[in-house]
Scaffold this active site. Structure first.
Site, PDB file in Angstrom:
ATOM      1  N   GLU A  51       8.657  -4.781  10.736  1.00 36.21           N
ATOM      2  CA  GLU A  51       9.099  -3.459  10.270  1.00 36.21           C
ATOM      3  C   GLU A  51       9.589  -2.601  11.442  1.00 36.21           C
ATOM      4  O   GLU A  51       8.869  -2.416  12.439  1.00 36.21           O
ATOM      5  CB  GLU A  51       7.949  -2.750   9.533  1.00 36.21           C
ATOM      6  CG  GLU A  51       8.357  -1.363   9.031  1.00 36.21           C
ATOM      7  CD  GLU A  51       7.439  -0.759   7.990  1.00 36.21           C
ATOM      8  OE1 GLU A  51       6.505  -1.442   7.531  1.00 36.21           O
ATOM      9  OE2 GLU A  51       7.660   0.410   7.623  1.00 36.21           O
TER      10      GLU A  51
ATOM     11  N   LYS B  70      -1.548  -9.468   2.315  1.00 42.43           N
ATOM     12  CA  LYS B  70      -0.842  -9.070   3.537  1.00 42.43           C
ATOM     13  C   LYS B  70      -1.707  -8.070   4.278  1.00 42.43           C
ATOM     14  O   LYS B  70      -2.365  -7.234   3.644  1.00 42.43           O
ATOM     15  CB  LYS B  70       0.526  -8.455   3.204  1.00 42.43           C
ATOM     16  CG  LYS B  70       1.251  -7.893   4.432  1.00 42.43           C
ATOM     17  CD  LYS B  70       2.718  -7.571   4.161  1.00 42.43           C
ATOM     18  CE  LYS B  70       2.981  -6.215   3.547  1.00 42.43           C
ATOM     19  NZ  LYS B  70       2.494  -5.061   4.344  1.00 42.43           N
TER      20      LYS B  70
ATOM     21  N   GLU C 248      -1.958  -5.694   8.218  1.00 37.25           N
ATOM     22  CA  GLU C 248      -1.159  -5.172   9.333  1.00 37.25           C
ATOM     23  C   GLU C 248      -1.787  -5.473  10.689  1.00 37.25           C
ATOM     24  O   GLU C 248      -2.987  -5.283  10.884  1.00 37.25           O
ATOM     25  CB  GLU C 248      -1.002  -3.651   9.173  1.00 37.25           C
ATOM     26  CG  GLU C 248      -0.205  -3.274   7.935  1.00 37.25           C
ATOM     27  CD  GLU C 248       0.053  -1.770   7.833  1.00 37.25           C
ATOM     28  OE1 GLU C 248      -0.322  -1.024   8.754  1.00 37.25           O
ATOM     29  OE2 GLU C 248       0.633  -1.363   6.803  1.00 37.25           O
TER      30      GLU C 248
ATOM     31  N   ASP D 108      -1.201  -6.069  -0.753  1.00 37.84           N
ATOM     32  CA  ASP D 108      -1.586  -5.482   0.543  1.00 37.84           C
ATOM     33  C   ASP D 108      -3.088  -5.212   0.594  1.00 37.84           C
ATOM     34  O   ASP D 108      -3.663  -4.689  -0.364  1.00 37.84           O
ATOM     35  CB  ASP D 108      -0.869  -4.139   0.728  1.00 37.84           C
ATOM     36  CG  ASP D 108       0.216  -4.202   1.782  1.00 37.84           C
ATOM     37  OD1 ASP D 108       0.235  -5.164   2.575  1.00 37.84           O
ATOM     38  OD2 ASP D 108       1.047  -3.280   1.805  1.00 37.84           O
TER      39      ASP D 108
ATOM     40  N   ASP E 170       0.831  -1.215   0.000  1.00 42.98           N
ATOM     41  CA  ASP E 170       0.000   0.000   0.000  1.00 42.98           C
ATOM     42  C   ASP E 170       0.862   1.261   0.000  1.00 42.98           C
ATOM     43  O   ASP E 170       0.354   2.374  -0.167  1.00 42.98           O
ATOM     44  CB  ASP E 170      -0.998  -0.004   1.180  1.00 42.98           C
ATOM     45  CG  ASP E 170      -0.320  -0.107   2.537  1.00 42.98           C
ATOM     46  OD1 ASP E 170       0.924  -0.238   2.580  1.00 42.98           O
ATOM     47  OD2 ASP E 170      -1.037  -0.064   3.555  1.00 42.98           O
ATOM     48  N   SER E 171       2.188   1.077   0.128  1.00 42.04           N
ATOM     49  CA  SER E 171       3.113   2.199  -0.055  1.00 42.04           C
ATOM     50  C   SER E 171       2.986   2.756  -1.474  1.00 42.04           C
ATOM     51  O   SER E 171       3.484   3.848  -1.766  1.00 42.04           O
ATOM     52  CB  SER E 171       4.555   1.755   0.209  1.00 42.04           C
ATOM     53  OG  SER E 171       4.867   0.608  -0.540  1.00 42.04           O
TER      54      SER E 171
END
Ligand code: KIV
Length: 261
Positions: free
Chosen positions: A179, A110, A112, A81, A42-43
């Site tokens: 991270e 993925k 978080e 993501d 999502d970056s």
């Protein structure tokens, strides 16, 4: 690469290499390398769209980029993501997002954090879809974390992270991104798990590493976190190439005979 290769790499002590990828051309180039897997993170909202953080990523944005990456690679394992809050809706809406990402071309998703996600992760893995966890600095929680800070520095937060990793493994994750956590904590977490860890700003002891492609190519300007190594000076090389192009136009050296019809 499939999820069993991830496990095998950990068992055999071989490192996993992962890089973000958001577009067709980069995917074609990465397809010709030995990189193990591609993360459509999502970056993308920051790197490709110029937003301030990853909260701006949407399901449509993710699907658009996953599909482009998927068209550019023949056999790379693609992780997509789940964007901000897209897995915090009703069960059926959450699953509909997973369906969209997978049908766009992802091979796994993925998400978080662990709190509030465990049941969903179990449901997704029971539906035959591999899930990668992500703990430590979780950028979708930026406002709760109070900024992009190293996590797990106190005893309490370190033991919370260790617990989260075990819970994610138990819920069915096939790998976990760590991270921005201290190297020794990443080592402890890695050694406590059967599944591999992939670090970004988590030191050398994780089972693999991930970086944003534009960071490792030196294309990212005005921002270089401590954990990034640029393996090429991309932005300078690009500027120099553009300068040569402009010069060739001005000096009427381009186009030449071979470029003309
Ligand atoms: O979106 C992303 O680029 C990521 C990496 C930092 C792991 O999640």
């Amino acid at each position: 690469m499939n999820i069993f290769d991830f496990y095998k790499k950990k068992e055999q002590g071989h490192k996993i290499s992962m890089v973000t990828c958001y577009d067709y051309t980069s995917a074609q180039i990465l397809d010709k390398t030995a990189i193990d897997c591609l993360l459509v993170g999502d970056s993308v909202s920051m790197v490709m769209h110029g937003f301030k953080n990853t909260l701006a990523a949407t399901v449509d944005m993710m699907c658009y980029h996953i599909a482009a990456v998927s068209r550019g690679t023949s056999d790379k394992f693609i992780i997509g993501d789940m964007p901000f809050l897209s897995y915090r809706q009703s069960k059926s809406k959450n699953m509909a997002v997973v369906q969209k990402l997978m049908q766009a071309g992802a091979h796994s998703i993925k998400l978080e954090g662990s709190a509030g996600n465990l049941e969903f992760i179990q449901q997704v893995t029971e539906s035959g879809i591999p899930v990668m966890g992500h703990i430590g600095l979780t950028p979708q929680l930026i406002h709760q974390l109070g900024g992009y800070k190293v996590q797990g520095k106190t005893e309490t937060s370190a033991s919370h992270l260790k617990q989260e990793a075990l819970l994610l493994q138990e819920a069915g994750c096939f790998a976990i991104v760590l991270e921005c956590v201290p190297s020794l904590l990443a080592k402890e977490i890695t050694e406590s798990l059967k599944i591999p860890t992939i670090g970004i700003g988590a030191g050398p002891h994780t089972n693999g590493q991930v970086l944003v492609l534009q960071d490792l190519l030196g294309l990212t300007m005005n921002f270089k976190p401590k954990f990034v190594q640029a393996f090429m000076n991309g932005s300078e090389q690009m500027q120099q190439s553009i300068a040569r192009y402009i010069q060739a136009i001005n000096q009427e050296e381009f186009p030449e005979h071979e470029h003309c019809y």
